[in-house]
Motif scaffolding. Structure first.
Motif: not given
Ligand SMILES: N[C@@H](CCC(=O)N[C@@H](CS)C(=O)NCC(=O)O)C(=O)O
Length: 234
Positions: A27-30, A33-35, A58-60, A62-64, A68-73, A82-85
């Protein structure tokens, strides 16, 4: 539910947990970047997956519901990661490009984290609100940050005496560098010209292009772009 293999080298037992059989869903945007790190790991390991941009868009909403409230998942069977590493490492393991040997694995993790540090630098371009500030931030990346970082990685490769971060063959570490390099390259800030000064590093990118389905990989829209008048895609 798991196989036990006799490991003759350590005279111990290795427990091999099978991966879920379902197709992974990322789950990530097109966007580029990070994904890119985990997606390239899956391309390099010829892992079929679905990129669920519909959900991400559709973010945010389903953020909750995310861990941990972030993507990618990454959703894989019952696993919601989740968490990139963690995601990047898991995808490399799925693709069979992450070493079993703990010492080799630690080297991959080290290069991964270095590449994440290089990725994190790109966020300095989002801070300035004015055109001049943005131009200055990209200049800093072009003239200082990337040359310094590429020089460190080139030195590491020289010292290793090997053509790849993975040794004689490219592995996940080389893929992670290719990913971060590609994010900069896609921003049209001149990363390809900078890389020309680091022949061993450039060699790793050539090797990665030959891995799995990497040649089929198409980067998403550049979220980070060096044109100061081009707004982020969202
Ligand atoms: N430490 C996290 C950082 C994840 C992160 O910051 N994701 C951003 C997109 S690159 C995000 O979900 N932003 C939307 C938000 O915080 O609501 C990881 O490595 O995955």
């Amino acid at each position: 539910m798991y196989q036990i293999n006799k490991d003759t080298k350590t005279c111990g037992y290795q427990v091999t947990m099978p991966f879920p059989t379902e197709k992974p869903r990322l789950i990530y945007w097109g966007v580029c970047g990070r994904a890119d790190f985990c997606q390239l790991a899956m391309y390099a390991g010829s892992v079929n997956y679905d990129l669920d941009t519909d959900k991400a868009n559709t973010w945010p909403s389903f953020k909750n519901e995310t861990p941990f409230g972030v993507l990618p998942v990454l959703v894989h069977g019952d696993l919601e990661l989740t968490q990139g590493g963690a995601v990047n490492r898991y995808c490399a393991k799925l693709g069979g490009i992450y070493p079993d040997d703990p010492v080799e694995a630690a080297k991959v993790d080290m290069i991964h984290d270095q590449c994440q540090d290089i990725f994190d630098k790109i966020f300095i371009t989002l801070k300035p609100t004015d055109k001049e500030g943005k131009i200055e931030a990209w200049k800093t990346l072009r003239e200082e940050v990337l040359p310094a970082q590429f020089a460190l990685l080139e030195k590491y490769l020289e010292k290793s005496g090997k053509p790849y971060f993975g040794g004689d063959e490219p592995n996940a570490a080389d893929v992670y560098f290719y990913a971060v390099y590609g994010i900069y390259e896609h921003s049209e800030m001149g990363a390809a010209e900078i890389l020309e000064n680091y022949p061993k590093l450039k060699g790793t990118t050539e090797g990665v292009k030959e891995m799995g389905r990497v040649k089929e990989w198409v980067r998403g829209v550049a979220y980070f772009h060096s044109d100061p008048e081009r707004p982020p895609p969202f």
